[in-house]
Write a protein that holds these residues in place. Sequence first.
Motif, PDB file in Angstrom:
ATOM      1  N   LYS A 151      39.611  44.919  33.340  1.00 21.26           N
ATOM      2  CA  LYS A 151      39.488  46.150  32.560  1.00 21.26           C
ATOM      3  C   LYS A 151      40.024  45.848  31.166  1.00 21.26           C
ATOM      4  O   LYS A 151      41.196  45.515  31.005  1.00 21.26           O
ATOM      5  N   GLU A 176      33.942  35.214  27.658  1.00 22.89           N
ATOM      6  CA  GLU A 176      32.806  35.027  28.553  1.00 22.89           C
ATOM      7  C   GLU A 176      32.590  36.302  29.367  1.00 22.89           C
ATOM      8  O   GLU A 176      33.416  36.649  30.220  1.00 22.89           O
ATOM      9  N   PRO A 177      31.501  37.014  29.133  1.00 30.41           N
ATOM     10  CA  PRO A 177      31.227  38.208  29.948  1.00 30.41           C
ATOM     11  C   PRO A 177      31.216  37.913  31.447  1.00 30.41           C
ATOM     12  O   PRO A 177      31.640  38.748  32.251  1.00 30.41           O
ATOM     13  N   PHE A 178      30.743  36.704  31.838  1.00 29.95           N
ATOM     14  CA  PHE A 178      30.738  36.358  33.260  1.00 29.95           C
ATOM     15  C   PHE A 178      32.153  36.365  33.816  1.00 29.95           C
ATOM     16  O   PHE A 178      32.394  36.833  34.938  1.00 29.95           O
ATOM     17  N   ASP A 179      33.102  35.859  33.033  1.00 33.65           N
ATOM     18  CA  ASP A 179      34.501  35.819  33.467  1.00 33.65           C
ATOM     19  C   ASP A 179      35.048  37.230  33.656  1.00 33.65           C
ATOM     20  O   ASP A 179      35.711  37.520  34.652  1.00 33.65           O
ATOM     21  N   LEU A 180      34.748  38.118  32.702  1.00 37.65           N
ATOM     22  CA  LEU A 180      35.194  39.507  32.832  1.00 37.65           C
ATOM     23  C   LEU A 180      34.573  40.162  34.058  1.00 37.65           C
ATOM     24  O   LEU A 180      35.226  40.912  34.785  1.00 37.65           O
ATOM     25  N   LEU A 181      33.285  39.881  34.287  1.00 37.80           N
ATOM     26  CA  LEU A 181      32.593  40.457  35.440  1.00 37.80           C
ATOM     27  C   LEU A 181      33.143  39.901  36.745  1.00 37.80           C
ATOM     28  O   LEU A 181      33.494  40.658  37.668  1.00 37.80           O
ATOM     29  N   PHE A 182      33.252  38.578  36.817  1.00 34.56           N
ATOM     30  CA  PHE A 182      33.630  37.934  38.075  1.00 34.56           C
ATOM     31  C   PHE A 182      35.053  38.298  38.476  1.00 34.56           C
ATOM     32  O   PHE A 182      35.349  38.434  39.656  1.00 34.56           O
ATOM     33  N   ARG A 183      35.924  38.459  37.484  1.00 35.64           N
ATOM     34  CA  ARG A 183      37.315  38.824  37.784  1.00 35.64           C
ATOM     35  C   ARG A 183      37.569  40.331  37.651  1.00 35.64           C
ATOM     36  O   ARG A 183      38.690  40.786  37.829  1.00 35.64           O
ATOM     37  N   GLU A 184      36.532  41.090  37.350  1.00 38.59           N
ATOM     38  CA  GLU A 184      36.592  42.548  37.237  1.00 38.59           C
ATOM     39  C   GLU A 184      37.784  42.996  36.387  1.00 38.59           C
ATOM     40  O   GLU A 184      38.626  43.801  36.797  1.00 38.59           O
TER      41      GLU A 184
END
Length: 340
Positions: free
Chosen positions: A282, A272-280
């Motif tokens: 790398k 989930e891109p949102f998960d990667l974004l929300f948890r920042e």
Amino acid sequence: MKAVRLEAVGSIALHEVDKPSAGPDDLLVRIEACGVCGTDRHLFHGEFPCTPPVTPGHEFSGIVEAIGNSVFGFSVGDRVTGDPNIACGRCPHCHAGRVNLCSNLRAIGIHRDGGFAEYLVLPQKQAFVLPGDLKPTHGAFCEPLGCCLHGVELAEIRPGSSVAVLGGGVIGLLTVQLARLAGATTIILSTRQASRRALAEDLGATATVDPNAGDVIDAIAGPSGLMPGGVDVVFECAGVRETVEQSMRLARAGGTVVIVGVMPQGLKAAFEPFDLLFRELKVLGSFLNPFTHRRAADLIASGAIEIDRLISRQVTLEDAAAVIANPPAAGEIKVLVVPG
């Protein structure tokens, strides 16, 4: 001489071929040992690009039997290991020092003949001298260790870091050892095979997880897991969809995921891109061994890395084609092809 030839996807066998000769800038190396890598099996199945017909084998070491007339710094009788990845030195990536991303990259054992043979021609710029008293089989581990070194350096492990390693094969077990040397104080390895879990704990893992016993995410990052909230760094070393997807959920917020395992070309994993974004998070790919081969060789020569217990068995050239064409045996870590 004898050489294992990949003639086409799905076609591999032992052949008698002409013994090669060293060019002006080359070493002729008598192979002492060459490791069977998962990539070799990907080549056989057409899951990794190569240029057959070719002799596979990119994890090799041996003895210099002849040198070209422009070679310097090497002598007949030297024990050497070879970095198989030949960069052009001219493209923008090479000029930026990113030789592993070279636009014209060619690899021994993939694009030109490799180490599943009695002899190999090795460009001198790819060769590194090993101690004469080093076990011949140990030199074959320089290439996989160099790849692991690159991944550990990308992860920027700091003393006191927490690490999860997904996959208990040779890459996972080498990564466990490097994470320990880098100062990680929590190192958790996940693999289904009990023998690999036991070995990982002997090599420096502080805990291990059996995916067959329950949900890996809960066991490691869940509220009552080994590291509630996740670890600082996750190394994906299995090269399968399940562990790639797990890796994104095992890293803590602000953590790092390093993809080291090789999935077959074309295979996809979901996140989930949102998960990667929300948890920042790398998320990094670790490809090959840029400028790490010499240090890998020095580490092995120093005895700081356990090698012998990673060797599952040794086979001859006569048996090598069957090993490559078939899945690894249960509990297998590293098979070495020993021509002599």
